[in-house]
Design a protein around this motif. Structure first.
Motif, mmCIF file in Angstrom:
data_model
loop_
_atom_site.group_PDB
_atom_site.id
_atom_site.type_symbol
_atom_site.label_atom_id
_atom_site.label_comp_id
_atom_site.label_asym_id
_atom_site.label_seq_id
_atom_site.Cartn_x
_atom_site.Cartn_y
_atom_site.Cartn_z
ATOM 1 N N LEU A 17 0.821 -1.211 0.000
ATOM 2 C CA LEU A 17 0.000 0.000 0.000
ATOM 3 C C LEU A 17 0.855 1.260 0.000
ATOM 4 O O LEU A 17 0.573 2.213 -0.714
ATOM 5 C CB LEU A 17 -0.914 0.016 1.224
ATOM 6 C CG LEU A 17 -2.075 -0.973 1.250
ATOM 7 C CD1 LEU A 17 -2.840 -0.829 2.555
ATOM 8 C CD2 LEU A 17 -3.009 -0.747 0.074
ATOM 9 N N ASN A 18 1.907 1.257 0.827
ATOM 10 C CA ASN A 18 2.705 2.471 0.966
ATOM 11 C C ASN A 18 4.061 2.181 1.582
ATOM 12 O O ASN A 18 4.215 1.213 2.332
ATOM 13 C CB ASN A 18 1.969 3.497 1.836
ATOM 14 C CG ASN A 18 1.971 4.877 1.203
ATOM 15 O OD1 ASN A 18 3.029 5.378 0.835
ATOM 16 N ND2 ASN A 18 0.790 5.474 1.053
ATOM 17 N N LYS A 19 5.009 2.999 1.237
ATOM 18 C CA LYS A 19 6.329 2.987 1.867
ATOM 19 C C LYS A 19 6.514 4.314 2.577
ATOM 20 O O LYS A 19 6.222 5.374 2.008
ATOM 21 C CB LYS A 19 7.432 2.797 0.823
ATOM 22 C CG LYS A 19 7.517 1.403 0.256
ATOM 23 C CD LYS A 19 8.496 1.328 -0.898
ATOM 24 C CE LYS A 19 9.918 1.550 -0.454
ATOM 25 N NZ LYS A 19 10.893 1.357 -1.562
ATOM 26 N N VAL A 20 6.976 4.248 3.815
ATOM 27 C CA VAL A 20 7.217 5.460 4.598
ATOM 28 C C VAL A 20 8.724 5.603 4.763
ATOM 29 O O VAL A 20 9.374 4.776 5.416
ATOM 30 C CB VAL A 20 6.520 5.392 5.976
ATOM 31 C CG1 VAL A 20 6.736 6.687 6.741
ATOM 32 C CG2 VAL A 20 5.035 5.109 5.807
ATOM 33 N N ASP A 37 -5.363 7.248 9.273
ATOM 34 C CA ASP A 37 -4.344 6.935 8.278
ATOM 35 C C ASP A 37 -3.021 7.471 8.795
ATOM 36 O O ASP A 37 -2.494 8.478 8.307
ATOM 37 C CB ASP A 37 -4.700 7.563 6.922
ATOM 38 C CG ASP A 37 -5.707 6.721 6.163
ATOM 39 O OD1 ASP A 37 -5.679 5.488 6.330
ATOM 40 O OD2 ASP A 37 -6.527 7.295 5.431
ATOM 41 N N LYS A 53 -1.248 10.390 6.630
ATOM 42 C CA LYS A 53 -1.409 10.314 5.179
ATOM 43 C C LYS A 53 -2.036 11.603 4.652
ATOM 44 O O LYS A 53 -3.089 12.030 5.114
ATOM 45 C CB LYS A 53 -2.282 9.108 4.820
ATOM 46 C CG LYS A 53 -2.241 8.729 3.355
ATOM 47 C CD LYS A 53 -2.987 7.420 3.125
ATOM 48 C CE LYS A 53 -2.878 6.963 1.692
ATOM 49 N NZ LYS A 53 -3.591 5.678 1.478
ATOM 50 N N GLY A 57 -1.580 11.054 -0.954
ATOM 51 C CA GLY A 57 -1.470 9.612 -0.771
ATOM 52 C C GLY A 57 -0.202 9.197 -0.061
ATOM 53 O O GLY A 57 -0.009 8.021 0.257
ATOM 54 N N GLN A 58 0.693 10.159 0.201
ATOM 55 C CA GLN A 58 1.954 9.877 0.877
ATOM 56 C C GLN A 58 1.856 10.226 2.365
ATOM 57 O O GLN A 58 1.057 11.061 2.779
ATOM 58 C CB GLN A 58 3.087 10.688 0.239
ATOM 59 C CG GLN A 58 3.337 10.349 -1.220
ATOM 60 C CD GLN A 58 3.735 8.899 -1.433
ATOM 61 O OE1 GLN A 58 4.619 8.395 -0.763
ATOM 62 N NE2 GLN A 58 3.057 8.225 -2.361
ATOM 63 N N TYR A 59 2.716 9.554 3.162
ATOM 64 C CA TYR A 59 2.783 9.840 4.594
ATOM 65 C C TYR A 59 3.845 10.902 4.850
ATOM 66 O O TYR A 59 4.987 10.782 4.388
ATOM 67 C CB TYR A 59 3.128 8.568 5.372
ATOM 68 C CG TYR A 59 1.991 7.577 5.464
ATOM 69 C CD1 TYR A 59 1.060 7.645 6.496
ATOM 70 C CD2 TYR A 59 1.854 6.559 4.529
ATOM 71 C CE1 TYR A 59 0.016 6.732 6.590
ATOM 72 C CE2 TYR A 59 0.809 5.637 4.613
ATOM 73 C CZ TYR A 59 -0.098 5.730 5.649
ATOM 74 O OH TYR A 59 -1.124 4.834 5.742
ATOM 75 N N TRP A 380 -4.385 -4.547 7.991
ATOM 76 C CA TRP A 380 -3.142 -4.011 7.443
ATOM 77 C C TRP A 380 -1.954 -4.563 8.218
ATOM 78 O O TRP A 380 -2.005 -4.729 9.432
ATOM 79 C CB TRP A 380 -3.122 -2.487 7.537
ATOM 80 C CG TRP A 380 -4.040 -1.822 6.543
ATOM 81 C CD1 TRP A 380 -4.866 -2.424 5.648
ATOM 82 C CD2 TRP A 380 -4.211 -0.410 6.373
ATOM 83 N NE1 TRP A 380 -5.555 -1.490 4.924
ATOM 84 C CE2 TRP A 380 -5.172 -0.230 5.346
ATOM 85 C CE3 TRP A 380 -3.666 0.704 6.981
ATOM 86 C CZ2 TRP A 380 -5.590 1.020 4.919
ATOM 87 C CZ3 TRP A 380 -4.086 1.961 6.558
ATOM 88 C CH2 TRP A 380 -5.036 2.124 5.532
ATOM 89 N N LYS A 391 7.016 -0.295 5.724
ATOM 90 C CA LYS A 391 6.123 -0.722 4.658
ATOM 91 C C LYS A 391 4.763 -1.100 5.242
ATOM 92 O O LYS A 391 4.693 -1.753 6.275
ATOM 93 C CB LYS A 391 6.714 -1.911 3.891
ATOM 94 C CG LYS A 391 7.972 -1.576 3.114
ATOM 95 C CD LYS A 391 8.441 -2.755 2.274
ATOM 96 C CE LYS A 391 9.680 -2.383 1.456
ATOM 97 N NZ LYS A 391 10.112 -3.506 0.584
#
Length: 400
Positions: A17-20, A37, A53, A57-59, A380, A391
């Motif tokens: 879903l996302n990489k921080v 989020d 978030k 869409g980014q953190y 999640w 991740k």
């Protein structure tokens, strides 16, 4: 009882879903903020960060707080928004996060250990903060006053820590491979028992209070499931990693154990099956199938005029056998062996295709994981690693 793992193909590719990214050093621990989020992380770079978030869409960090020492661990309680942070200098600092997660306020700090804090648990029901440290001590403090209530010295540095609210039993796993069970009172504790099943140090513990089962991960690459409440003393081995097990998490509603290793592997185990206990390895001076002497059995070698053979063990029956009588390999998922392991010829013939059906799925996180956190509300899965990356994976990863 070390398995002999063979490479195994991944069964499904997780959906990332996302990489921080943004930490300057290892992210030792991170957690998903329930109903938000957001992600909270603590790092070796001394920072505590709350990532929210954005519309893109980014953190991005909504909180960036520098601590006086590297941050080794954390415990976050969503109900009270209390964040307890363990530091490399032995201090535990407690903060309250604002409702919008844009501010954190220091409540108290206290010296819990003489060296690095390894694990923290905040127990809201007891108003206790439990912790272990490299100083070989388990301690617990009152979360309201900050007063030290008691402590217990372990046989080695402790990594795993779990607590059962109903019985007030605490489980402590240490580098010697031992798990210690203590009964806690308000200002005293008593030793209940200790048990050991790993050939390496305990690196992670996970407690299922419903089934009353304790999982222990180890540097010996294995996981052991200890039945604490039902069949006391029962130990079932799970072999699915090619490197040390770094972290464990449990999905209660689906009865799935999630384990992460230093090899980057994520294994999702289906624990809603009837598993079989791993047999003890039997001792013998000769093969228990063909009676050929092993190489240390000089008398039988002399009497039979035969050269001694190397000893092996069948993973299914535990018998001591020679290489000729154990030339086959097989996976035995219900005994925890997802990889193919050595079995004697007779056991190999008895294992059916149904018994070889996998009970776990394998995924590659593509980074060296140090910690895993599972958010049951959304399904999640979060992993943090030595590559300074966090991740967040999609919930379909956990659907077997």
């Amino acid at each position: 009882m070390a398995a002999e793992p063979q490479p195994k193909a991944l069964t499904r590719k997780p959906l990332l879903l996302n990489k921080v990214e943004g930490s300057q050093d290892v992210v030792n621990m991170a957690a998903i903020v329930p109903k938000e989020d957001g992600v909270i992380s603590v790092s070796e770079d001394r920072t505590v960060r709350v990532w929210l978030k954005r519309d893109s869409g980014q953190y991005w960090p909504s909180i960036y707080h520098a601590m006086p020492s590297p941050c080794s661990c954390m415990s976050f309680n969503p109900e009270t928004r209390r964040l307890s942070i363990g530091l490399d200098n032995g201090t535990i600092s407690e903060f309250i996060l604002s409702e919008d997660y844009n501010k954190m306020t220091l409540v108290k700090s206290y010296q819990a250990h003489q060296s690095r804090v390894i694990m923290i648990l905040f127990v809201l029901e007891m108003e206790w903060v439990l912790s272990t440290g490299q100083d070989k001590h388990f301690t617990w403090h009152c979360s309201e006053s900050g007063q030290r209530l008691g402590g217990y010295r372990t046989s080695a540095g402790a990594c795993g820590l779990q607590f059962d609210v109903e019985t007030r039993h605490v489980f402590v796993g240490d580098h010697s491979g031992q798990v210690t069970i203590l009964k806690l009172e308000q200002e005293s504790c008593s030793l209940v028992t200790t048990f050991k099943g790993h050939t390496g140090g305990v690196t992670a513990l996970c407690w299922d209070p419903i089934q009353r089962v304790l999982f222990s991960g180890s540097s010996d690459h294995s996981i052991i499931m200890w039945d604490i409440g039902g069949r006391k003393g029962t130990a079932i081995e799970l072999q699915g990693h090619n490197d040390k097990v770094q972290s464990l998490s449990y999905a209660h509603h689906t009865r799935q154990l999630i384990s992460c290793g230093a090899d980057g592997g994520i294994v999702v185990w289906n624990m809603d099956v009837e598993r079989q206990e791993t047999p003890e390895w039997l001792d013998s001076d000769s093969c228990q199938k063909c009676d050929q002497p092993f190489f240390w059995n000089f008398k039988q070698m002399w009497d039979s005029k035969k050269i001694g053979l190397r000893q092996h063990h069948c993973r299914k029956c535990g018998k001591a056998v020679c290489g000729k009588c154990s030339s086959k390999r097989s996976s035995i998922p219900l005994m925890g062996f997802e990889f193919e392991v050595r079995v004697c010829d007779s056991c190999h013939e008895s294992i059916t295709d149904e018994e070889r059906a996998p009970t776990a799925t394998f995924h590659d996180s593509k980074h060296n994981i140090v910690h895993v956190h599972f958010d049951a509300t959304r399904g999640w899965l979060l992993t943090s690693g030595t590559d300074k990356v966090i991740k967040v994976g999609a919930k379909n990863v956990l659907q077997l």
